[in-house]
Design an enzyme around this catalytic site. Structure first.
Site, PDB file in Angstrom:
ATOM      1  N   CYS B  88       4.051 -39.459  54.015  1.00  0.00           N
ATOM      2  CA  CYS B  88       5.082 -39.316  55.052  1.00  0.00           C
ATOM      3  C   CYS B  88       4.516 -38.774  56.355  1.00  0.00           C
ATOM      4  O   CYS B  88       5.225 -38.667  57.355  1.00  0.00           O
ATOM      5  CB  CYS B  88       6.215 -38.426  54.551  1.00  0.00           C
ATOM      6  SG  CYS B  88       7.050 -39.141  53.118  1.00  0.00           S
ATOM      7  N   CYS B 213      19.318 -33.418  51.480  1.00  0.00           N
ATOM      8  CA  CYS B 213      18.321 -34.488  51.518  1.00  0.00           C
ATOM      9  C   CYS B 213      18.430 -35.241  52.843  1.00  0.00           C
ATOM     10  O   CYS B 213      19.519 -35.460  53.354  1.00  0.00           O
ATOM     11  CB  CYS B 213      18.549 -35.473  50.375  1.00  0.00           C
ATOM     12  SG  CYS B 213      18.626 -34.678  48.762  1.00  0.00           S
ATOM     13  N   VAL B 216      17.584 -41.791  54.674  1.00  0.00           N
ATOM     14  CA  VAL B 216      16.574 -42.822  54.418  1.00  0.00           C
ATOM     15  C   VAL B 216      16.886 -43.950  55.387  1.00  0.00           C
ATOM     16  O   VAL B 216      17.915 -44.610  55.272  1.00  0.00           O
ATOM     17  CB  VAL B 216      16.625 -43.298  52.960  1.00  0.00           C
ATOM     18  CG1 VAL B 216      15.729 -44.497  52.759  1.00  0.00           C
ATOM     19  CG2 VAL B 216      16.221 -42.164  52.030  1.00  0.00           C
ATOM     20  N   LYS B 340      16.495 -34.984  58.680  1.00  0.00           N
ATOM     21  CA  LYS B 340      17.816 -34.888  58.058  1.00  0.00           C
ATOM     22  C   LYS B 340      18.804 -35.867  58.698  1.00  0.00           C
ATOM     23  O   LYS B 340      19.482 -36.595  57.984  1.00  0.00           O
ATOM     24  CB  LYS B 340      18.339 -33.449  58.192  1.00  0.00           C
ATOM     25  CG  LYS B 340      19.751 -33.243  57.682  1.00  0.00           C
ATOM     26  CD  LYS B 340      19.785 -33.262  56.163  1.00  0.00           C
ATOM     27  CE  LYS B 340      21.186 -33.481  55.612  1.00  0.00           C
ATOM     28  NZ  LYS B 340      21.605 -34.880  55.669  1.00  0.00           N
ATOM     29  N   HIS B 344      14.514 -40.803  58.526  1.00  0.00           N
ATOM     30  CA  HIS B 344      13.133 -40.703  58.059  1.00  0.00           C
ATOM     31  C   HIS B 344      12.553 -42.065  57.679  1.00  0.00           C
ATOM     32  O   HIS B 344      12.335 -42.359  56.517  1.00  0.00           O
ATOM     33  CB  HIS B 344      13.072 -39.728  56.880  1.00  0.00           C
ATOM     34  CG  HIS B 344      11.684 -39.447  56.389  1.00  0.00           C
ATOM     35  ND1 HIS B 344      10.553 -39.598  57.168  1.00  0.00           N
ATOM     36  CD2 HIS B 344      11.238 -38.998  55.181  1.00  0.00           C
ATOM     37  CE1 HIS B 344       9.489 -39.264  56.443  1.00  0.00           C
ATOM     38  NE2 HIS B 344       9.871 -38.911  55.239  1.00  0.00           N
TER      39      HIS B 344
END
Lengths: 503, 400
Positions: B88, B213, B216, B340, B344
């Site tokens: 990442c 989390c 995405v 967040k 990402h």
């Protein structure tokens, strides 16, 4: 004692989960009201990651004890009818997990319900002939039965371990007799998943009541004993009262017939003769005669006499301890799912190819199957996995590592999580950093736990389990996982998570 | 310590695509979106680019391996394109490559571009990656949230913090990032959330709930770098220069040696120390204006506050609850919404962090602009707490 052949140690393993039979019969009452009467007691139920091989390994580890020097074992006999591989030596996987020496004979003995007793007989014969000094005998079974069958209620999962030799004999071998008869009470074709069963009354009258007495009488004759000399009569059988009828026919008093563990375990198939034998040894006194018979394609009957060395086995879990370490399970759907009896939606994350590189597996055999890491001979630093350059930040020594076994070491949880995202056969998947007494750590799966049970600092031990199943190719991966160290006396539990931390 | 690259390289231009579920957009279009903005910002022609660094993490789902995906998408004039991959932290690696090329004199102007197209898998969360042949035979069957959640149990055990107190602190981390992200038009998630929502969200990996989390997302980000001299010759003012770029990579100590307690990032502390040294920063809590950290999960952000030596050891919970890292706090963290809420897209994330620092330093951050920031820090992590790569980069106004 030297020179006299007999059993030298015992071990046992029954999976912790105990499926309540009432849960089965209640769920199936609409279609099989005739089975309602069987809705009593509980049967052992392997966790999703347990199979014939993993249970056998656990029984063997119980027998072998915490000393991880296994160089004294010179033969391995493994009896089962539910071996994961038709062609890959199942005993070879067990041998690697136990880190036995390479220079031993290991065989799978199978295709009959008396595979366990036959494995024991083979070991006894080898010991008698001087071909084996310390033979390990394992019997394990996890039989698959159709939903809504009497068998799913009768069967249980479990394993037993015995060793055979002439040192520290806990039970002398007095004699045996085998009969080979192609009496087909049930069969399972080479590519079939389930047994096909014939009528029970015929099995009882023409099978057990005629074949077993011949085997037993032959064994008594070889041992020079009378039926009345027998203190413990072991005959696995799921048909009601058959052992008692056989005993009566032979002249063995009814009170000598051993409990077949139907109420609290279920019949563990090819393992059950040895499961009951280990159980009997744990309850017997020195100087008692135990007769174990098992039916299947004929019958085996073996007679032993316990010695005053029996107390040397008091620290073994065996079957008694395994039966006490139980977790009630009331979820019949979970049983069906674990046993592949339900086509369920596993989600896309389960689609990942589980193809195993066999070259990689073999190159790392002691690491993966034996949980063997490395110890630096210069600094004493312990690590997993072993590597040419030590992980020790103060001295990354080169080529100084010797094999170091982790499986029997005490350990505790440093960090953990319960993961609901990753695919698991029993979500959430617990895993964490496991730190070993004496050094070393492994980031690994934690099994046999429910949400709320795990916490940092919890003491754990290693168990050999199924890691993944490659359904596409019929391969299974095995590795080690952490389970909480629980007191074997914790018998009471609710069907749900107990929420109690392990001691 | 090497001489370092402080003030040797300046940012000439940057671009960033809209992050999110870009159902109608492929990786090529995402790359073009970030590239065109960066080129316009830099005011250069493609022929002025000497070399490019291209970062993408997961090549299995469409973007592809090697340097060709970038060259094809942008129709680059057959210049060198190097694909970099470092989990990442790949985006920071692309930037590092371009910066080092300029600092060495091998290139006058270099491009760094990162992209990830994650929403072509058919399910939520990160794609299941190819683990090789040995790891799947023994590593736990885990996921990113489960791996990062390990921090929480170890941090609680080390500092004696109650489960509820840590859960509330990490909830605050996410509430803050949602508030920030709501002001960012390019962010994936632009909704504010309440602490109760964060606390009561469905569990993903104990103790991380859904709002612990990060998003995405699909997206791309790009930077064009050159020397301060060339930038000035092109008429650029308020130059943003690179003060430090450090990367620390695990060697197995955390996962195999019992000296690591599981509650922090061993690599982050090493990278941070080196970066502060390279940038000449002695008191990060006072000297750093703002930070963009790798908040893949709320707990990661919390422990990172200590790993960057901004919060004292064991003091992150208090600082977080005191609002020290809120947009109105002393060291605003994730002012753009962070992983967040900005999202990402793995290969782009490190460059996205630099993008926000660049905008803030140039006073171009719109509604979320901070007052007079001078030094910005990006922290870009890849892997898992027990085995990872960690990039710490510092950028700032020239002469600061």
């Amino acid at each position: 004692m030297s020179g006299e052949i007999g059993l030298t140690a015992l071990g046992g393993y029954i999976p912790r989960l105990r499926l309540q039979r009432k849960a089965i019969t209640t769920a199936n009452a609409w279609v099989a009201p005739n089975l309602a009467g069987k809705g009593k007691g509980e049967r052992s139920m392997a966790n999703w990651d347990e199979d014939t091989i993993t249970m056998a390994v656990e029984a063997a580890r119980d027998l072998l004890g915490p000393d991880d020097d296994r160089s004294h074992v010179d033969a391995l006999y493994f009896g089962t009818t539910t071996q994961p591989f038709a062609d890959r030596l199942n005993a070879g996987i067990i041998s690697a997990a136990l880190t036995l020496e390479k220079g031993i004979q290991a065989v799978d003995i199978t295709s009959t319900q008396r595979a366990g007793t036959s494995a024991l007989l083979q070991a006894l014969h080898a010991a008698k002939a001087g071909a084996a000094k310390n033979a390990l005998v394992l019997a394990s079974d996890k039989r698959k039965a159709r939903a809504v069958s009497p068998q799913e209620l009768d069967f249980g999962d479990g394993a037993a371990a015995l060793s055979v030799g002439s040192e520290n004999v806990i039970a002398k071998f007095l004699g045996a007799h085998s009969l080979t008869v192609d009496f087909v009470d049930h069969f399972r074709g080479a590519h079939e998943e389930f047994d096909y069963n014939w009528e029970e009354r015929w099995i009882r009258d023409e099978g057990y009541l005629k074949i077993i007495p011949q085997a037993v009488e032959g064994a008594l004759k070889e041992a020079g004993l009378e039926a009345s000399d027998i203190d413990h009569f072991i005959l696995p059988c799921t048909l009601p009262k058959v052992p008692q009828s056989v005993a009566k026919k032979l002249g063995i008093p009814a009170e000598k017939v051993r409990d077949n563990l139907a109420a609290n375990c279920g019949e563990t198939g090819a393992a059950h003769g040895l499961v009951m034998l280990v159980h009997a040894l744990q309850e017997a006194k020195p100087g008692e005669k135990i007769l174990v018979a098992q039916f299947g394609g004929g019958a085996d009957a073996l007679i032993f006499e316990t010695t005053d060395k029996l107390s040397s086995m008091d620290d073994r879990r065996g079957i008694t301890g395994s039966l006490a370490d139980r977790q009630e399970e009331t979820n019949y759907m979970k049983f069906l799912t674990f046993n592949g009896l339900v086509e369920w939606e596993k989600g896309m994350r389960a689609e990942q190819d589980k193809k195993t590189a066999l070259t990689t597996l073999y190159r790392n055999e002691d690491m993966i199957l034996g949980l063997v890491g490395g110890r630096c001979t210069e600094t004493g630093n312990v690590q997993f996995p072993r590597s040419r350059i030590s992980v020790n930040p103060n001295n990354p020594a080169v080529d100084t590592q010797e094999p170091y076994k982790f499986a029997e070491r005490k350990a505790s949880i440093l960090s953990w999580s319960a993961d609901y995202l990753t695919f698991s056969m029993s979500p959430p998947n617990h895993y964490g950093m496991i730190v070993f007494d004496g050094g070393g750590r492994i980031f690994m799966d934690i099994t046999d736990v429910a949400p709320g049970e795990v916490e940092s600092g919890m003491e754990v031990k290693m168990v050999f389990r199924v890691k993944d199943v490659d359904e596409k190719r019929g391969f299974k991966r095995y590795f080690w996982k952490a389970v909480p160290v629980r007191s074997s006396a914790t018998g009471q539990a609710t069907g749900q998570s107990t929420g109690q931390a392990a001691e | 310590m090497a001489r370092g690259i402080k003030d040797k390289v300046a940012i000439l231009g940057m671009g960033c695509s809209k992050f999110g579920e870009r159902w109608d957009t492929g990786p090529e279009e995402l790359m073009v979106e970030a590239y065109l903005e960066a080129m316009q910002d830099a005011g250069i022609e493609p022929t002025q680019l000497d070399a490019a660094w291209f970062s993408t993490h997961i090549d299995e789902i469409g973007t592809g391996k090697g340097g060709t995906p970038l060259s094809l998408a942008l129709r680059l004039p057959n210049i060198a394109v190097t694909r970099v991959e470092n989990f990442c932290a790949s985006g920071s690696e692309a930037l590092r490559g371009a910066v080092y090329a300029v600092a060495s004199g091998a290139a006058d102007i270099a491009l760094a571009l990162g992209v990830e197209k994650l929403k072509d898998t058919g399910y939520g969360g990160l794609p299941v990656s190819n683990p090789g042949t040995l790891n799947p035979q023994w590593a736990p069957n885990g996921s990113a949230p489960g791996n990062f959640a390990q921090l929480a149990s170890a941090y609680r055990a080390k500092h004696g913090i109650a489960k509820e107190d840590l859960k509330r602190a990490i909830a605050h981390v996410s509430v803050k990032s949602h508030a920030n992200g709501s002001k960012n038009p390019k962010a994936h998630l632009r909704n504010e959330i309440s602490e109760d929502q964060a606390l009561n969200a469905p569990m993903i990996a104990e103790p991380l709930g859904l709002f612990d989390c990060c998003g995405v997302s699909d997206g791309a980000a790009a930077a064009i770098v050159t020397t301060p001299e060339i930038a000035k010759a092109m008429g650029k003012k308020d130059l943003v220069t690179i003060k430090a770029m450090q990367l620390s990579v695990s060697n197995g100590l955390e996962s195999q040696h019992n000296s690591w307690d599981g509650s922090y990032f061993h690599t982050a502390r090493i990278a941070a120390k080196k970066a502060y040294q390279e940038a000449g920063i002695e008191k990060p809590r006072e000297e750093v204006s703002m930070i963009e950290v790798h908040d893949c999960f709320s707990i990661t952000e919390l422990v990172t506050m200590e790993d960057l030596f901004i919060s004292p050891e064991g003091g992150a919970v208090k600082d977080v609850m005191d609002g020290f890292y809120d947009s109105s706090g002393s060291v605003p963290c994730q002012i753009d919404g962070g992983l967040k809420c900005f999202g990402h897209p793995i290969g782009a994330s490190g460059l996205r962090m630099a993008y926000e620092m660049y905008l803030q330093l140039q006073g171009r951050a719109g509604e979320r602009q901070l007052a007079n920031p001078k030094i910005g820090l990006t922290h870009n992590l890849g892997g898992s707490p027990s085995q990872n790569v960690c990039s710490v980069a510092i950028v700032g106004l020239e002469g600061v």
